[in-house]
Each structure stands twice: as structure tokens, then as C-alpha cells.
Design a protein around this motif. Structure first.
Motif, PDB file in Angstrom:
ATOM      1  N   GLN A   2      -4.537  -5.697  -4.436  1.00  0.00           N
ATOM      2  CA  GLN A   2      -5.849  -5.327  -3.920  1.00  0.00           C
ATOM      3  C   GLN A   2      -5.709  -4.402  -2.730  1.00  0.00           C
ATOM      4  N   ALA A   3      -6.465  -3.312  -2.781  1.00  0.00           N
ATOM      5  CA  ALA A   3      -6.519  -2.386  -1.645  1.00  0.00           C
ATOM      6  C   ALA A   3      -7.584  -2.883  -0.675  1.00  0.00           C
ATOM      7  N   PRO A   4      -7.419  -2.614   0.586  1.00  0.00           N
ATOM      8  CA  PRO A   4      -8.422  -3.060   1.551  1.00  0.00           C
ATOM      9  C   PRO A   4      -9.747  -2.321   1.385  1.00  0.00           C
ATOM     10  N   GLY A   5     -10.844  -3.075   1.451  1.00  0.00           N
ATOM     11  CA  GLY A   5     -12.188  -2.497   1.425  1.00  0.00           C
ATOM     12  C   GLY A   5     -12.440  -1.605   0.239  1.00  0.00           C
ATOM     13  N   SER A   6     -13.022  -0.460   0.508  1.00  0.00           N
ATOM     14  CA  SER A   6     -13.375   0.475  -0.566  1.00  0.00           C
ATOM     15  C   SER A   6     -12.440   1.680  -0.581  1.00  0.00           C
ATOM     16  N   SER A   7     -11.206   1.484  -0.160  1.00  0.00           N
ATOM     17  CA  SER A   7     -10.254   2.592  -0.140  1.00  0.00           C
ATOM     18  C   SER A   7      -9.933   3.057  -1.560  1.00  0.00           C
ATOM     19  N   ALA A   8      -9.396   4.240  -1.680  1.00  0.00           N
ATOM     20  CA  ALA A   8      -9.048   4.813  -2.978  1.00  0.00           C
ATOM     21  C   ALA A   8      -7.806   4.122  -3.549  1.00  0.00           C
ATOM     22  N   ALA A   9      -7.658   4.205  -4.855  1.00  0.00           N
ATOM     23  CA  ALA A   9      -6.455   3.669  -5.508  1.00  0.00           C
ATOM     24  C   ALA A   9      -5.239   4.435  -4.997  1.00  0.00           C
ATOM     25  N   ARG A  10      -4.113   3.711  -4.862  1.00  0.00           N
ATOM     26  CA  ARG A  10      -2.894   4.346  -4.344  1.00  0.00           C
ATOM     27  C   ARG A  10      -1.678   3.769  -5.062  1.00  0.00           C
ATOM     28  N   LEU A  11      -0.837   4.645  -5.585  1.00  0.00           N
ATOM     29  CA  LEU A  11       0.393   4.256  -6.270  1.00  0.00           C
ATOM     30  C   LEU A  11       1.572   4.586  -5.365  1.00  0.00           C
ATOM     31  N   THR A  12       2.391   3.573  -5.049  1.00  0.00           N
ATOM     32  CA  THR A  12       3.589   3.772  -4.237  1.00  0.00           C
ATOM     33  C   THR A  12       4.754   3.108  -4.963  1.00  0.00           C
TER      34      THR A  12
END
Length: 168
Positions: A14-24
Motif C-alpha cells: 500500500q502506498a501512503p494516501g493518494s500517491s501515485a503507483a510506484r515500482l521499485t
């Protein structure tokens, strides 16, 4: 969010809040650095790691995909393992030979290991589970509508089932 990842394992977080999807992630390889590409398509993003130059066979990626909790996800790993927990939106997870490990998911869920094992606990919603020969181990599943399970010959061990279940 739709991601197709070749040559590696992926954990959905889960990303915090309404942040964009992020692949690392981290890439492991031998003597030769593999080529990397990410191509946006109409269905999402295809992420490819070309390990063909690695003669020792030790090449792959260990990735994390962070998306907001209520975001629908479609994820393919093309042989790597997939792990996800704590989401309340629908998702489609396909490992194509890797293992699928999930917990505390809600919504329209399509889980397909493609031959690997599937472990799932605390699944609620419209459930479609396919392992194509892999084993299924789970508990506390609550289905809405008819829940479809197809192990393709693998073992099935699920406790705490609620709803209408169809073993194919």
C-alpha cells in the motif's frame, strides 16, 4: 494499475494516501548487466529484464509495487512469485509458474499461480482461484456469488469457507 513484470518476484504494497503507483526493486545479475525496458501500453506497463546474456543463470529482479489501498490492480510476474496483503479493491494476480501468497484481500479477486502454489488467508468477495497443478492452502475465505477453484490436479487444503464453492 496494470503491470507485467518479467524475470522476477514482486510484492504489492500500500502506498501512503493518494500517491501515485510506484515500482521499485533490485536487480541481481552475474557478469553482464541485463537490458531493462518499461513500455506503456493501453493495458498498463510491461517491465522487461533481458537476462539472455547472463551465462550463469543468476539474473532477476526483486520488485515492490506500491499502490493506494483502494486501487484496482492487475499484475503478471511471468514466473516470479507474487505477494499481496491488506487491499480492499479488486485485483488480478497471475504468476505464470511462480507462487502466489495473499492475505486480507477484499473485492473481485482473480488469483492464478500458473503452476505454482497459492497460499491465501482472509479472502472476501468474488473469488476465482486457479493453480494449474499447484497446491492451494488457505483459510477464512468468504465468497460472494459462486467461488470457483481449479487446482488442475494440485492439492487443496482450505479451512473456514463461507459461501458457494465450485471445485473445477
Amino acid at each position: 494499475v496494470a503491470v507485467n513484470l518479467s524475470a522476477g518476484d514482486i510484492t504489492l504494497r500500500q502506498a501512503p494516501g493518494s500517491s501515485a503507483a510506484r515500482l521499485t526493486g533490485t536487480v541481481q545479475y552475474g557478469l553482464f548487466r541485463p537490458a531493462f525496458s518499461a513500455v506503456r501500453t493501453s493495458n498498463g506497463v510491461n517491465v522487461h529484464l533481458d537476462c539472455s546474456a547472463n551465462i550463469n543463470g543468476n539474473c532477476g529482479v526483486s520488485a515492490n509495487l506500491a499502490v493506494p489501498a483502494r486501487t484496482g490492480v492487475t499484475l503478471w510476474s511471468n514466473g516470479g512469485d507474487i505477494a499481496a496483503s491488506g487491499f480492499s479493491s479488486g485485483m488480478t494476480l497471475r504468476a505464470d509458474g511462480g507462487n502466489v501468497n495473499v492475505g486480507d484481500l477484499t473485492g473481485a479477486l482473480q488469483l492464478d499461480s500458473g503452476g505454482g502454489d497459492l497460499t491465501g488467508n482472509g479472502l472476501t468477495g468474488t473469488l476465482v482461484v486457479d493453480t494449474e497443478g499447484g497446491n492451494v492452502d488457505g483459510g477464512n475465505w468468504t465468497g460472494s456469488g459462486t467461488v470457483r477453484m481449479d487446482t488442475g490436479g494440485g492439492d487443496l487444503s482450505v479451512n473456514g469457507l463461507t459461501g458457494n464453492f465450485q471445485l473445477v
